[in-house]
Design an enzyme around this catalytic site. Structure first.
Site, PDB file in Angstrom:
ATOM      1  N   LYS A 164       1.941   3.902  -3.181  1.00  0.00           N
ATOM      2  CA  LYS A 164       1.379   5.279  -2.893  1.00  0.00           C
ATOM      3  C   LYS A 164       2.681   6.206  -3.120  1.00  0.00           C
ATOM      4  O   LYS A 164       2.244   7.232  -3.705  1.00  0.00           O
ATOM      5  CB  LYS A 164       0.681   5.483  -1.586  1.00  0.00           C
ATOM      6  CG  LYS A 164      -0.496   4.933  -1.423  1.00  0.00           C
ATOM      7  CD  LYS A 164      -1.611   5.437  -2.436  1.00  0.00           C
ATOM      8  CE  LYS A 164      -2.210   6.851  -1.910  1.00  0.00           C
ATOM      9  NZ  LYS A 164      -3.271   7.415  -2.841  1.00  0.00           N
ATOM     10  N   TYR A 183       0.879  -1.106  -0.006  1.00  0.00           N
ATOM     11  CA  TYR A 183       0.091  -0.108   0.034  1.00  0.00           C
ATOM     12  C   TYR A 183       0.813   1.265   0.171  1.00  0.00           C
ATOM     13  O   TYR A 183       0.652   2.184  -0.883  1.00  0.00           O
ATOM     14  CB  TYR A 183      -0.947  -0.012   1.138  1.00  0.00           C
ATOM     15  CG  TYR A 183      -1.716   1.393   1.578  1.00  0.00           C
ATOM     16  CD1 TYR A 183      -2.334   2.010   0.480  1.00  0.00           C
ATOM     17  CD2 TYR A 183      -1.451   1.904   2.526  1.00  0.00           C
ATOM     18  CE1 TYR A 183      -2.957   3.485   0.832  1.00  0.00           C
ATOM     19  CE2 TYR A 183      -2.118   3.221   3.110  1.00  0.00           C
ATOM     20  CZ  TYR A 183      -2.858   3.868   2.098  1.00  0.00           C
ATOM     21  OH  TYR A 183      -3.523   4.945   2.258  1.00  0.00           O
TER      22      TYR A 183
END
Length: 490
Positions: free
Chosen positions: A241, A237
């Site tokens: 990002k 994640y």
């Protein structure tokens, strides 16, 4: 940086919002419609095959929620016509070129009309498949940028990231942008195109081998963790990002870019009403497990700071940043959190949870009140592994021996327990960096934005995002946990 009326700035503006069914996006859309009914149009990108299904998703997952009750009361019988006039559902997918918008007329209209692009679309799953995480969080961000560049009236692109792109580093974490190819562990060779190639090669390999969908999912999740850790990030994640931020900064040219990095987002502090929350968010999974009597121990340092920020404060910072930086070529990072100005500790959370559920016990499906107690706190990974060894792994070993002696009679029980233990260990591996997190997020840029807002006058109360005003005990005891029980507990 100067600021005129923010409400005035929003008048007659057209805004494209990606990830429109997400938690933050809904709050953003509701706030814009409530404070500036003369906004021209909100184009809401939703993952859908056609306009009909996009419209249905918008109604079921966004405007039909209780979140919109204040707006509904305000407009009464005109509510639906107001929404029809202001909201345009856009079927698409940010992991595709042109955001997957197939309708050429709608695409042309957006390129003609859109003033501001707000990218909130993301997969926030720590254990996501690499093809999915890379497609949405990294390549998706680039697709949004490319689409934004075609908008002839564009005043700015606002991208919502996460403060945890910083990885596991401790100390004061500053609001610095990433350079293309930068890593957290000093390794060289991080290249987004190479990551895409590695992902596609592995996926094609699995498919050509005839692997099951389940096997492909597991292999792509493992690849995601492997690639993240190789470059110093704890999970896919925050890794994807961070690469999304890199792509935006590198390819933006003269386009005004603002990146918002919120910390752990919690329920609404005040607007449109206190305590609205949706889905089981990071800290709420602890509240749900504890309140239902299923969480008997806690792993982590009770004195560690957990950086929490209510979602309406995040949205207010987004709107103020939009108004402050429109038409100004820039790349500005705003970390929106509470750890520097108003720190909250895990020990506080444990205390609030114990007191709340002692006074307001959860009633289970049998109609009985669930009694909660003080949890056992394990302060180190070593103590957790000892706990697991004595409590579960010995039992598993014993069950394996008995199972062999009884000709696999207990095979189902053994397999189920083994799967549960593996699941818990994987979860702990995913969340470990945050349970022992030692960082504090600097918010110097965000503080400057607050000062500019305060100096501008009357609208400071409308766009509050100062964490210093939060009384954590009052917020958790009277607002947040109550909201979690009301909207999340099933």
């Amino acid at each position: 940086m100067e600021l005129d009326s923010i409400v005035g700035f929003l008048e007659n503006k057209s805004i494209l919002v990606t990830g429109a069914t997400g938690f933050v996006a809904k709050i953003f859309v509701e706030k814009i419609l409530r404070i500036q009914p003369n906004v021209k149009k909100l184009f809401l990108l939703l993952r859908a095959g056609d306009t009909k299904s996009a419209t249905q998703r918008l109604k079921n997952e966004v405007t039909g929620k209780e979140l919109f009750r204040v707006l509904k009361e305000k407009w009464a019988s005109n509510f639906n016509s107001f929404l029809s006039e202001k909201l345009t559902p856009v079927p698409g997918d940010i992991s595709c070129h042109n955001l997957g918008v197939a309708d050429s007329n709608l695409r042309e209209e957006m390129w003609r009309e859109v003033d501001i692009v707000v990218n909130v679309a993301a997969t926030t799953n720590f254990d996501e498949r690499y093809d999915v995480a890379l497609g949405i969080n990294t390549l998706g961000a680039r697709h949004v940028l490319d689409f934004a560049k075609k908008c002839v009236k564009l005043k700015m692109l606002l991208h919502v990231s996460t403060a945890y792109v910083s990885g596991e580093r401790g100390g004061l974490i500053q609001e610095h942008p990433f350079k293309m190819g930068e890593t957290l562990n000093g390794t060289f060779g991080l290249d987004i195109e190479e990551e895409k190639r590695v992902m596609e090669e592995r996926l094609n390999e699995l498919q050509s081998e005839g692997a099951t969908q389940e096997a492909i999912t597991l292999a792509m999740k493992d690849l995601a963790m492997q690639r993240a850790k190789m470059h110093g990030w704890p999970n896919s994640y925050v890794f994807t990002k961070a690469m999304g931020e890199m792509a935006l900064g590198h390819f933006k040219e003269n386009l005004p870019l603002v990146i918002i990095r919120p910390t752990v987002i919690s329920s609404t502090y005040k607007e449109p009403f206190p305590g609205w929350v949706e889905g089981i968010r990071t800290i709420d999974s602890l509240a749900v497990g504890y309140g239902k009597g299923k969480l008997t121990f806690f792993l982590g340092d009770p004195e560690s700071v957990i950086d929490v920020i209510p979602v309406d404060m995040v949205v207010n910072s987004m709107i103020v940043a939009m108004a402050a930086h429109a038409n100004q070529p820039c790349e500005v990072i705003y970390q929106v959190g509470s750890s520097l100005k108003n720190p909250l500790r895990y020990s506080d959370l444990q205390d609030y949870g114990f007191r709340y559920f002692s006074e307001n016990p959860w009633i289970n499906k049998d109609g009985k009140a669930v009694k909660v107690g003080k949890v056992t706190v394990m302060r180190t990974m070593a103590s957790f592994h000892r706990y697991m060894a004595f409590r579960y792994l010995l039992l598993l070993k014993g069950l394996q021996i008995v199972n062999t002696a009884f000709c696999q009679y207990f095979r189902g029980m053994y397999t189920e327990l083994n799967q549960k233990i593996k699941f818990v260990l994987r979860l702990i591996d995913l969340y470990k960096p945050y349970l022992f997190f030692k960082g504090v997020f600097d918010d110097m840029n965000t503080e400057k934005l607050r000062m500019v807002l305060k100096a501008s006058g009357a609208e400071a109360d409308l766009f509050y995002f100062d964490p210093k005003c939060i009384d954590w005990e009052d917020y958790f005891m009277n607002t947040h946990i109550h909201g979690v029980v009301k909207y999340v507990f099933k």
